[in-house]
Design a protein around this motif. Structure first.
Motif, PDB file in Angstrom:
ATOM      1  N   SER A  76      -4.282  -0.824   5.916  1.00 55.19           N
ATOM      2  CA  SER A  76      -4.522  -2.192   5.480  1.00 55.19           C
ATOM      3  C   SER A  76      -3.695  -2.484   4.262  1.00 55.19           C
ATOM      4  CB  SER A  76      -5.987  -2.398   5.150  1.00 55.19           C
ATOM      5  OG  SER A  76      -6.368  -1.577   4.065  1.00 55.19           O
ATOM      6  N   ASP A  91      -5.785  -1.131  -5.067  1.00 52.98           N
ATOM      7  CA  ASP A  91      -5.184  -1.745  -3.876  1.00 52.98           C
ATOM      8  C   ASP A  91      -6.194  -2.704  -3.238  1.00 52.98           C
ATOM      9  OD1 ASP A  91      -3.711  -2.415  -1.663  1.00 52.98           O
ATOM     10  OD2 ASP A  91      -3.366  -0.363  -0.988  1.00 52.98           O
ATOM     11  N   SER A 112       0.836  -1.213   0.000  1.00 50.73           N
ATOM     12  CA  SER A 112       0.000   0.000   0.000  1.00 50.73           C
ATOM     13  C   SER A 112       0.862   1.251   0.000  1.00 50.73           C
ATOM     14  CB  SER A 112      -0.943   0.012   1.205  1.00 50.73           C
ATOM     15  OG  SER A 112      -1.903  -1.007   1.076  1.00 50.73           O
TER      16      SER A 112
HETATM   17 MG    MG Z   1      -2.089  -2.784   2.119  1.00 53.17          MG
END
Ligand code: MG
Ligand code: ADP
Length: 262
Positions: free
Chosen positions: A262, A168, A49
């Protein structure tokens, strides 16, 4: 003649957390050519990310260079980055990130307002059509299924006709059948010439791309063209091919990981 659309050189992103420094990205080189379909996979905390946020001009690196479509974006101001993001990049998130109180069409139109386009109704509807959702234009997100919400988010990402789609974990909150429909949209966009970069921890999703990059501890340790032998190798890795997110050991101590990432 295809040309490089994205070039990053020794890109790092470090987060200082009290006495410790988290090297979320630890010096990454990557070249992505126009029209590629590329997936990035790796365990939770490996830096996927962080990389996507840098590629999407949502954040800036600690060091290193990022060239996008011939421009050195790593040297740009926030205002300049906002313009580049609006013109060249569509971002799709795992959690859709739609405005709840407004219709699908108005959600899709948001990037058009930022681009100062006067006429938003037509392009918004056209983008919804491209994801097969024109008949839901007046619905609010709460009146849509998860898959439909993600399609609205994709329509928003493509409404300015960007060269690049960054996604993502776009299927992370969806059941597998709905996830397949979403993946089909990315395939269609790629066939239409859009460069697609997809983060996923599901190997079966990653292998739908033409090139797979694997990350660990803020580094890329594998970069391969997808062919039958790679498919067999990766899908049988660890026996019944569990999702990488669960199969791999944690790359970082849990306390280095904020709850909202996340
Ligand atoms: Mg991530
Ligand atoms: P992934 O998407 O592969 O799960 P991330 O890029 O979200 O990984 O995170 C990589 C590492 O950087 C993790 O250790 C994470 O805790 C850390 N990290 C990410 N964002 C931040 C932040 N805003 N502040 C501090 N640490 C962060």
């Amino acid at each position: 003649m295809k040309r490089p659309l994205i070039q990053i050189k020794k890109l790092t992103k470090h987060y200082v957390m009290g006495d410790t420094t988290v090297r979320a990205l630890d010096g990454v080189d990557l070249t992505v050519m126009e029209g590629e379909f590329l997936s990035i996979t790796g365990a939770s905390g490996s830096g996927k990310s962080t990389l996507m946020h840098l590629l999407g001009c949502l954040d800036r690196p600690t060091s290193g260079e990022y060239w996008l479509d011939g421009q050195l974006v790593s040297a740009m101001t926030d205002r300049q980055l906002a313009v580049i993001r609006n013109q060249k990049i569509g971002f799709v998130f795992q959690t859709f990130n739609l405005i709840q109180r407004t219709s699908a069409a108005d959600n899709v139109a948001v990037p058009l307002f930022y681009a100062r386009k006067n006429w938003t109704g037509g392009p918004a509807l056209k983008a919804l059509e491209r994801v097969g959702l024109a008949h839901r234009a007046t619905h609010k997100p709460s009146e849509l299924s998860g898959g439909e919400r993600q399609r609205v988010a994709i329509a928003r990402a493509i409404v300015n006709e960007p060269k690049i789609i960054l996604a993502d974990e776009p299927t992370g909150n969806l059941d597998s059948r709905t996830g397949k429909q979403i993946m089909q949209i990315f395939h269609d966009l790629n066939h239409a010439g859009v460069t697609v970069i997809l983060v996923t921890h599901e190997m079966s999703v990653a292998l739908q791309a033409r090139r797979v990059i694997r990350m660990r501890d803020g580094l890329m340790y594998e970069d391969r063209t997808v062919d039958q032998s790679l498919r067999e190798e990766l899908l049988t890795e660890g026996g019944a091919a569990p999702p990488v997110e669960e199969a791999a050991p944690r790359a970082r101590p849990p306390m280095a990981r904020p709850a909202n990432v996340s």
